[in-house]
Enzyme design. Sequence first.
Site, PDB file in Angstrom:
ATOM      1  N   LYS A  11      22.575  66.258  46.032  1.00 14.31           N
ATOM      2  CA  LYS A  11      22.734  66.560  47.456  1.00 14.31           C
ATOM      3  C   LYS A  11      21.491  67.251  48.046  1.00 14.31           C
ATOM      4  O   LYS A  11      20.649  67.777  47.302  1.00 14.31           O
ATOM      5  CB  LYS A  11      23.964  67.452  47.636  1.00 14.31           C
ATOM      6  CG  LYS A  11      25.277  66.795  47.222  1.00 14.31           C
ATOM      7  CD  LYS A  11      26.445  67.730  47.553  1.00 14.31           C
ATOM      8  CE  LYS A  11      27.768  67.116  47.186  1.00 14.31           C
ATOM      9  NZ  LYS A  11      28.897  67.986  47.618  1.00 14.31           N
ATOM     10  N   TYR A  51      32.622  60.311  53.336  1.00 14.07           N
ATOM     11  CA  TYR A  51      33.583  61.396  53.106  1.00 14.07           C
ATOM     12  C   TYR A  51      34.819  61.281  54.000  1.00 14.07           C
ATOM     13  O   TYR A  51      35.474  62.282  54.275  1.00 14.07           O
ATOM     14  CB  TYR A  51      32.893  62.746  53.338  1.00 14.07           C
ATOM     15  CG  TYR A  51      32.069  63.228  52.157  1.00 14.07           C
ATOM     16  CD1 TYR A  51      32.663  63.529  50.937  1.00 14.07           C
ATOM     17  CD2 TYR A  51      30.695  63.416  52.268  1.00 14.07           C
ATOM     18  CE1 TYR A  51      31.925  63.989  49.863  1.00 14.07           C
ATOM     19  CE2 TYR A  51      29.943  63.883  51.198  1.00 14.07           C
ATOM     20  CZ  TYR A  51      30.571  64.171  49.996  1.00 14.07           C
ATOM     21  OH  TYR A  51      29.844  64.641  48.929  1.00 14.07           O
ATOM     22  N   PHE A  59      36.543  71.914  56.661  1.00 18.59           N
ATOM     23  CA  PHE A  59      35.118  71.986  56.302  1.00 18.59           C
ATOM     24  C   PHE A  59      34.373  70.677  56.566  1.00 18.59           C
ATOM     25  O   PHE A  59      33.186  70.569  56.241  1.00 18.59           O
ATOM     26  CB  PHE A  59      34.953  72.391  54.829  1.00 18.59           C
ATOM     27  CG  PHE A  59      35.642  71.474  53.837  1.00 18.59           C
ATOM     28  CD1 PHE A  59      35.048  70.287  53.425  1.00 18.59           C
ATOM     29  CD2 PHE A  59      36.882  71.810  53.315  1.00 18.59           C
ATOM     30  CE1 PHE A  59      35.664  69.445  52.517  1.00 18.59           C
ATOM     31  CE2 PHE A  59      37.526  70.970  52.404  1.00 18.59           C
ATOM     32  CZ  PHE A  59      36.912  69.776  52.005  1.00 18.59           C
ATOM     33  N   THR A  93      34.094  72.252  41.507  1.00 17.58           N
ATOM     34  CA  THR A  93      33.529  72.092  42.858  1.00 17.58           C
ATOM     35  C   THR A  93      32.944  73.401  43.367  1.00 17.58           C
ATOM     36  O   THR A  93      31.856  73.428  43.948  1.00 17.58           O
ATOM     37  CB  THR A  93      34.644  71.609  43.827  1.00 17.58           C
ATOM     38  OG1 THR A  93      35.197  70.411  43.288  1.00 17.58           O
ATOM     39  CG2 THR A  93      34.100  71.345  45.212  1.00 17.58           C
ATOM     40  N   ASN A 114      26.838  72.521  46.819  1.00 13.31           N
ATOM     41  CA  ASN A 114      27.164  72.513  45.388  1.00 13.31           C
ATOM     42  C   ASN A 114      26.367  71.467  44.599  1.00 13.31           C
ATOM     43  O   ASN A 114      26.776  71.055  43.517  1.00 13.31           O
ATOM     44  CB  ASN A 114      28.678  72.399  45.168  1.00 13.31           C
ATOM     45  CG  ASN A 114      29.261  71.096  45.662  1.00 13.31           C
ATOM     46  OD1 ASN A 114      28.572  70.319  46.318  1.00 13.31           O
ATOM     47  ND2 ASN A 114      30.516  70.841  45.344  1.00 13.31           N
ATOM     48  N   HIS A 117      27.564  65.510  43.679  1.00  9.23           N
ATOM     49  CA  HIS A 117      28.890  64.904  43.850  1.00  9.23           C
ATOM     50  C   HIS A 117      29.050  63.868  42.754  1.00  9.23           C
ATOM     51  O   HIS A 117      28.086  63.203  42.381  1.00  9.23           O
ATOM     52  CB  HIS A 117      28.996  64.200  45.217  1.00  9.23           C
ATOM     53  CG  HIS A 117      30.164  63.262  45.299  1.00  9.23           C
ATOM     54  ND1 HIS A 117      31.429  63.684  45.617  1.00  9.23           N
ATOM     55  CD2 HIS A 117      30.266  61.931  45.035  1.00  9.23           C
ATOM     56  CE1 HIS A 117      32.260  62.652  45.561  1.00  9.23           C
ATOM     57  NE2 HIS A 117      31.578  61.575  45.210  1.00  9.23           N
ATOM     58  N   GLU A 128      32.719  53.959  45.781  1.00 16.02           N
ATOM     59  CA  GLU A 128      31.531  54.750  46.138  1.00 16.02           C
ATOM     60  C   GLU A 128      30.242  54.028  45.718  1.00 16.02           C
ATOM     61  O   GLU A 128      29.243  54.072  46.445  1.00 16.02           O
ATOM     62  CB  GLU A 128      31.635  56.142  45.510  1.00 16.02           C
ATOM     63  CG  GLU A 128      32.741  56.962  46.152  1.00 16.02           C
ATOM     64  CD  GLU A 128      32.959  58.337  45.526  1.00 16.02           C
ATOM     65  OE1 GLU A 128      33.769  59.093  46.092  1.00 16.02           O
ATOM     66  OE2 GLU A 128      32.337  58.655  44.487  1.00 16.02           O
TER      67      GLU A 128
HETATM   68  P1  CMP Z   1      32.121  66.906  46.706  1.00 20.04           P
HETATM   69  O1  CMP Z   1      32.406  66.693  45.281  1.00 20.04           O
HETATM   70  O2  CMP Z   1      30.926  66.259  47.285  1.00 20.04           O
HETATM   71  O3  CMP Z   1      33.405  66.465  47.574  1.00 20.04           O
HETATM   72  C1  CMP Z   1      33.654  66.985  48.857  1.00 20.04           C
HETATM   73  C2  CMP Z   1      32.807  68.178  49.170  1.00 20.04           C
HETATM   74  O4  CMP Z   1      33.304  69.007  50.196  1.00 20.04           O
HETATM   75  C3  CMP Z   1      32.726  69.076  47.969  1.00 20.04           C
HETATM   76  O5  CMP Z   1      31.969  68.484  46.956  1.00 20.04           O
HETATM   77  C4  CMP Z   1      32.164  70.341  48.580  1.00 20.04           C
HETATM   78  O6  CMP Z   1      30.749  70.340  48.672  1.00 20.04           O
HETATM   79  C5  CMP Z   1      32.747  70.278  49.975  1.00 20.04           C
HETATM   80  N1  CMP Z   1      33.814  71.290  50.098  1.00 20.04           N
HETATM   81  C6  CMP Z   1      34.979  71.300  49.469  1.00 20.04           C
HETATM   82  N2  CMP Z   1      35.698  72.385  49.831  1.00 20.04           N
HETATM   83  C7  CMP Z   1      34.934  73.049  50.718  1.00 20.04           C
HETATM   84  C8  CMP Z   1      35.122  74.254  51.444  1.00 20.04           C
HETATM   85  N3  CMP Z   1      36.242  74.970  51.323  1.00 20.04           N
HETATM   86  N4  CMP Z   1      34.133  74.635  52.257  1.00 20.04           N
HETATM   87  C9  CMP Z   1      33.004  73.882  52.386  1.00 20.04           C
HETATM   88  N5  CMP Z   1      32.775  72.737  51.707  1.00 20.04           N
HETATM   89  C10 CMP Z   1      33.733  72.335  50.886  1.00 20.04           C
END
Ligand code: CMP
Length: 140
Positions: A11, A51, A59, A93, A114, A117, A128
Site C-alpha cells: 500500500k 473496496y 472508515f 489487520t 497497515n 492487503h 481481486e
Molecule cells: P485491508 O486488508 O486492505 O482491508 C480493508 C482495509 O480497511 C484494511 O486492510 C484496513 O487498512 C482498513 N481498515 C479496516 N478497519 C479500519 C478502521 N477501523 N479504520 C481505518 N481503516 C480500517
Amino acid sequence: MAIERTFSMIKPDATKRNLTGAITKVFEDNGLRVVASKRVWMSKREAEGFYAVHKERPFFGELVEGMTSGPTVVQVLEGENAILKNREIMGATNPEQAAEGTIRKTFALSIGENSVHGSDAPETAAQEIKYWFSDTEIVG
Ligand code: CMP
C-alpha cells in the site's frame, strides 16, 4: 498441499517509505513467488471499486483517501496454500494485534496505514486478481 495464487498489495504508506523490496523479500523468504507485479497509482474510482465490500463502513472514505495518496504495488503471489500463508505472513489487520515477525507488526503504522492487503479466501483471490491483471500478465 495445493499450489494456489493470491492477490497482494503493497500500500501507499509502504511504497512512500521505500519498503517495496523489503516487503517482497518477506514473501519470497516464506516460499511465495511473485508471478505478477505492477506499480499503479489508483484512481478514486478504482479504489472505491476494489473496496466496494466496505462501502458502508465508517472508515471507507479514509481507506479510499489512503489508497489514492501514492503508488501501490499490486502483485499475484503463488505457492503452497498461498492464501492462508500470505495472511499469516501479513499478520492481523490492526498492527497492534499482529504477531511478532509479521509484515504488519514490522512495518505498519496503524490500522488504516497497515502496509499490505491480501485476499482472504479463494473466491476473493480470484476476483481481486482479475480486478488488476489480465491472464497474460501472470507468468508463473
Ligand atoms: P485491508 O486488508 O486492505 O482491508 C480493508 C482495509 O480497511 C484494511 O486492510 C484496513 O487498512 C482498513 N481498515 C479496516 N478497519 C479500519 C478502521 N477501523 N479504520 C481505518 N481503516 C480500517
